[in-house]
Design an enzyme around this catalytic site. Structure first.
Site, short mmCIF file in Angstrom:
data_model
loop_
_atom_site.label_atom_id
_atom_site.label_comp_id
_atom_site.label_asym_id
_atom_site.label_seq_id
_atom_site.Cartn_x
_atom_site.Cartn_y
_atom_site.Cartn_z
N LYS A 50 0.73 -1.32 0.05
CA LYS A 50 -0.17 0.23 0.00
C LYS A 50 0.88 1.18 0.11
O LYS A 50 0.63 2.12 -0.71
CB LYS A 50 -1.13 -0.10 1.25
CG LYS A 50 -1.78 -0.99 1.04
CD LYS A 50 -2.83 -1.37 2.19
CE LYS A 50 -4.08 -2.49 2.31
NZ LYS A 50 -4.50 -2.89 3.48
N GLN A 94 -4.54 -1.38 9.67
CA GLN A 94 -4.34 -2.74 9.18
C GLN A 94 -4.89 -3.86 10.10
O GLN A 94 -4.49 -3.92 11.21
CB GLN A 94 -2.83 -3.03 8.65
CG GLN A 94 -2.52 -4.36 7.95
CD GLN A 94 -3.52 -4.27 6.60
OE1 GLN A 94 -3.17 -3.42 5.96
NE2 GLN A 94 -3.96 -5.51 6.05
N ASP A 117 -10.69 3.02 4.18
CA ASP A 117 -10.87 1.65 4.25
C ASP A 117 -12.28 1.11 3.80
O ASP A 117 -12.89 0.38 3.76
CB ASP A 117 -10.42 0.91 5.37
CG ASP A 117 -9.43 0.08 5.00
OD1 ASP A 117 -9.15 -0.49 3.97
OD2 ASP A 117 -8.63 -0.51 5.89
#
Ligand code: NDP
Length: 287
Positions: A50, A94, A117
């Protein structure tokens, strides 16, 4: 019939290039903060990928690596501080988190307009209401873009999604409902999975079981989207939930693993971060 492959890698590169181009038009680069807790090797790889994508797109990125021993209160404080940081347009924590930390409380602490997200209840609520999808979860958004790229009609299609998780199956079901599909969502208790899958014009596998979906479960000409990421015994190669060889003989379109949904998830993270940055600049210009 041999299926056409939907190339997620190529599409992701196109989207990343568009993001880079649009980011240049902003007064300041979009900023993404990625928090990683502990030393899960798979998480470390995802975070690295990412960050690399962010750098290639000319975004500002910040990695915050925290020890497993961090308390929930400390992590929440970190997330809230990033919410106040004007260099940061998007915040991603994460998953998975250590068991002593509530993933839900951490997600709720991210400001919805920085929730790239797309897991905050406000953003999931927007999907459920179906008017403005806001920041949608990256993997389902990537699946939709893959379908669009192959001109697969979602409206009117019978869509079957195998897997009902909050990060893939459920939000994808909402996005498909919003687009006019007739959606069935399967789980581990679904009776006669093969028969349900066999009725799908669009079949999405998001389970985490290598080769669960075989060609005999696929309707001739159907579009098969394979979200699964399963590590082969050698520990290096990955494979999907779909037995590609048998399914590709029956399907009309199919995504490969690797090179399908995976790169699209990262591309949609860039797209969400850009979108959050554009909204933040528009808001400060209006103030
Ligand atoms: P979860 O483990 O959270 O959910 C798996 C789902 O599959 C559950 O709903 C489970 O049912 C269902 N399931 C399990 N076994 C069966 C079965 N035999 N028949 C039907 N349904 C079954 O996984 P995630 O949604 O997080 O991830 C799914 C897969 O996608 C994983 O391989 C993951 O690595 C991958 N993934 C890939 C991403 C990408 O970028 N390509 C991003 C995110 C995930 P139940 O609810 O009843 O337990």
């Amino acid at each position: 019939m041999t299926a056409q492959i939907i190339d997620g890698k190529a599409l992701a590169q196109t989207i990343a290039a568009q993001c880079r181009e649009q980011a240049r038009a902003l007064d300041r680069a979009p900023g993404l903060a990625v928090i990683i807790v502990g030393d899960n090797p798979a998480s470390a790889v995802y975070v690295r990928n990412k960050q690399r994508a962010c750098e290639e797109a000319g975004f500002y990125s910040q990695k915050i690596a925290l020890p497993d021993s961090i308390s929930e209160a400390e992590l929440l404080a970190k997330v809230r501080a990033l919410g106040e940081d004007s260099r940061i347009d998007g915040i991603l924590v994460q998953l998975p988190l250590p068991p002593h930390i509530s993933g839900a409380r951490v997600t709720n602490a991210i400001l919805p307009h920085k929730d790239v997200d797309g897991f905050h209840p406000q953003n999931i609520g927007a999907l459920a209401l179906g008017k403005d999808e806001g920041l949608a979860p990256c993997t389902p958004a990537g699946c939709i873009r893959l379908l669009e790229s192959a001109d697969v009609a979602v409206s009117g299609a019978n869509a079957v999604i195998v897997g009902r998780s909050n990060i893939v199956g459920k939000p994808l079901a909402l996005m498909m409902i919003n687009r006019g599909a007739t959606v069935t969502v399967c789980n581990s208790k679904t009776r006669d999975l093969a028969a349900v899958c066999g009725g799908a014009d669009i079949l999405v596998a998001a389970v985490g079981r290598a080769g669960l979906i075989t060609g005999d479960m696929v309707k001739p000409g159907a579009t098969v989207i394979d979200v699964g990421i399963n590590r082969l015994p050698d520990g290096k190669k990955i494979t999907g939930d779909v037995d590609f060889e048998s399914a590709a003989k029956i399907a009309g379109h199919i995504t490969p693993v690797p090179g399908g949904v995976g790169p699209m998830t990262i591309a949609m993270l860039l797209a969400n971060t850009l979108r959050a940055a554009q909204a933040a600049r528009a808001a400060s210009a209006a103030a």
